[in-house]
Each structure stands twice: as C-alpha cells, then as structure tokens.
Design a protein around this motif. Sequence first.
Motif, PDB file in Angstrom:
ATOM      1  N   SER A   4       2.440   5.617  -6.866  1.00  0.00           N
ATOM      2  CA  SER A   4       0.997   5.446  -6.864  1.00  0.00           C
ATOM      3  C   SER A   4       0.583   3.991  -7.088  1.00  0.00           C
ATOM      4  CB  SER A   4       0.359   6.336  -7.934  1.00  0.00           C
ATOM      5  OG  SER A   4       0.847   5.969  -9.213  1.00  0.00           O
ATOM      6  N   THR A   5       1.510   3.139  -7.478  1.00  0.00           N
ATOM      7  CA  THR A   5       1.208   1.727  -7.668  1.00  0.00           C
ATOM      8  C   THR A   5       1.415   0.999  -6.348  1.00  0.00           C
ATOM      9  OG1 THR A   5       2.009   1.880  -9.927  1.00  0.00           O
ATOM     10  CG2 THR A   5       1.756  -0.317  -9.016  1.00  0.00           C
ATOM     11  N   PRO A   6       0.343   0.383  -5.822  1.00  0.00           N
ATOM     12  CA  PRO A   6       0.515  -0.296  -4.537  1.00  0.00           C
ATOM     13  C   PRO A   6       1.405  -1.537  -4.681  1.00  0.00           C
ATOM     14  CG  PRO A   6      -1.696  -0.661  -5.405  1.00  0.00           C
ATOM     15  CD  PRO A   6      -1.013   0.298  -6.335  1.00  0.00           C
ATOM     16  N   LEU A   7       2.209  -1.781  -3.656  1.00  0.00           N
ATOM     17  CA  LEU A   7       3.074  -2.957  -3.646  1.00  0.00           C
ATOM     18  C   LEU A   7       2.333  -4.146  -3.071  1.00  0.00           C
ATOM     19  CD1 LEU A   7       6.574  -1.855  -2.279  1.00  0.00           C
ATOM     20  CD2 LEU A   7       5.988  -2.581  -4.578  1.00  0.00           C
ATOM     21  N   ASP A   8       2.636  -5.297  -3.609  1.00  0.00           N
ATOM     22  CA  ASP A   8       2.183  -6.551  -3.041  1.00  0.00           C
ATOM     23  C   ASP A   8       2.718  -6.619  -1.606  1.00  0.00           C
ATOM     24  OD1 ASP A   8       3.419  -9.461  -2.529  1.00  0.00           O
ATOM     25  OD2 ASP A   8       1.558  -9.662  -3.684  1.00  0.00           O
ATOM     26  N   PRO A   9       1.957  -7.154  -0.657  1.00  0.00           N
ATOM     27  CA  PRO A   9       2.442  -7.211   0.733  1.00  0.00           C
ATOM     28  C   PRO A   9       3.785  -7.939   0.887  1.00  0.00           C
ATOM     29  CG  PRO A   9       0.114  -7.725   0.662  1.00  0.00           C
ATOM     30  CD  PRO A   9       0.578  -7.626  -0.763  1.00  0.00           C
ATOM     31  N   GLU A  10       4.014  -8.983   0.100  1.00  0.00           N
ATOM     32  CA  GLU A  10       5.282  -9.711   0.184  1.00  0.00           C
ATOM     33  C   GLU A  10       6.443  -8.861  -0.343  1.00  0.00           C
ATOM     34  OE1 GLU A  10       5.908 -12.673   1.760  1.00  0.00           O
ATOM     35  OE2 GLU A  10       3.858 -12.371   2.455  1.00  0.00           O
ATOM     36  N   ASP A  11       6.182  -8.047  -1.365  1.00  0.00           N
ATOM     37  CA  ASP A  11       7.215  -7.139  -1.868  1.00  0.00           C
ATOM     38  C   ASP A  11       7.473  -6.023  -0.871  1.00  0.00           C
ATOM     39  OD1 ASP A  11       7.496  -8.688  -4.120  1.00  0.00           O
ATOM     40  OD2 ASP A  11       6.331  -7.346  -5.415  1.00  0.00           O
ATOM     41  N   ARG A  12       6.423  -5.516  -0.245  1.00  0.00           N
ATOM     42  CA  ARG A  12       6.583  -4.481   0.786  1.00  0.00           C
ATOM     43  C   ARG A  12       7.450  -5.034   1.924  1.00  0.00           C
ATOM     44  NH1 ARG A  12       7.635   0.087   1.139  1.00  0.00           N
ATOM     45  NH2 ARG A  12       6.060   0.569  -0.383  1.00  0.00           N
ATOM     46  N   LYS A  13       7.252  -6.312   2.262  1.00  0.00           N
ATOM     47  CA  LYS A  13       8.026  -6.945   3.331  1.00  0.00           C
ATOM     48  C   LYS A  13       9.518  -6.938   3.004  1.00  0.00           C
ATOM     49  CE  LYS A  13       8.737 -11.436   5.532  1.00  0.00           C
ATOM     50  NZ  LYS A  13       8.262 -12.830   5.588  1.00  0.00           N
ATOM     51  N   ILE A  14       9.904  -7.305   1.774  1.00  0.00           N
ATOM     52  CA  ILE A  14      11.338  -7.348   1.477  1.00  0.00           C
ATOM     53  C   ILE A  14      11.936  -5.943   1.399  1.00  0.00           C
ATOM     54  CG2 ILE A  14      11.390  -9.682   0.529  1.00  0.00           C
ATOM     55  CD1 ILE A  14      11.533  -8.471  -2.290  1.00  0.00           C
TER      56      ILE A  14
END
Length: 117
Positions: A4-14
């Motif tokens: 339920s905690t959204p990921l930072d876009p840069e973290d989602r990328k890795i």
Amino acid sequence: MTESTPLDPEDRKIVTLARSARARNEVPEGAAVRDETGRTYVAGTVALESLRLSALRTAVAMAVASGAQSLEAAAVVSTSEALSAEDLAAVRDLGGAGTPVLLAGPDGTVRSTTPAG
C-alpha cells in the motif's frame, strides 16, 4: 514498506529493471542498483563452476567497475524471503549503512525494504 506504500518512480524503475534481468536471463535473481549520479547497473545471478555471485553482488561489482562512488538504492527480485548478509554487506560497502535495499517477488511486488547497515 508494504504494497500500500507507493514507490518512488526511481525505485520502481530499479525494481522493473531487476525483474526484467531475472526474466530475460532465466536466472533465480535479478538485481539493479542506482549510483549517486542516477546511473543504474543491472545484473542476474552468476553461476559458473569457478564463479558464483548473487545478482545483487554482481550489480554492485558492475557499479564499482564503472566508477560509482556511492549507491542511492538497490533492488532484488527473487523468490527468496530475505536478503543475505553478504548482499547487504556489498551494498553497505559502497552505499553506506542507510542505503535502502528493496526485495520484490517475481511479480515485482516489493515485500520489504531493508537498510544495508
């Protein structure tokens, strides 16, 4: 970190890069790290007779070999429920104790975020 905690876009990328490396290379784990300049390094498990490295240690080694001075974050995609002490140590050696390491399942869902220290 939970689903339920959204990921930072840069973290989602890795996480996405790690997942792609795992699937593309048909290896047990995929990993990606992001250095202090935002560059990413992606790797899969290395399983040769003479050399065995986890995906995360391989990605850290690639970052070091490319001149990275530090890490901002790391991600591992695996069926494993926990990160090994050796993997965390490799991230800590380059990024410091506070570097977050995300552990995601094969579907890309982040199950935990652990500081390297």
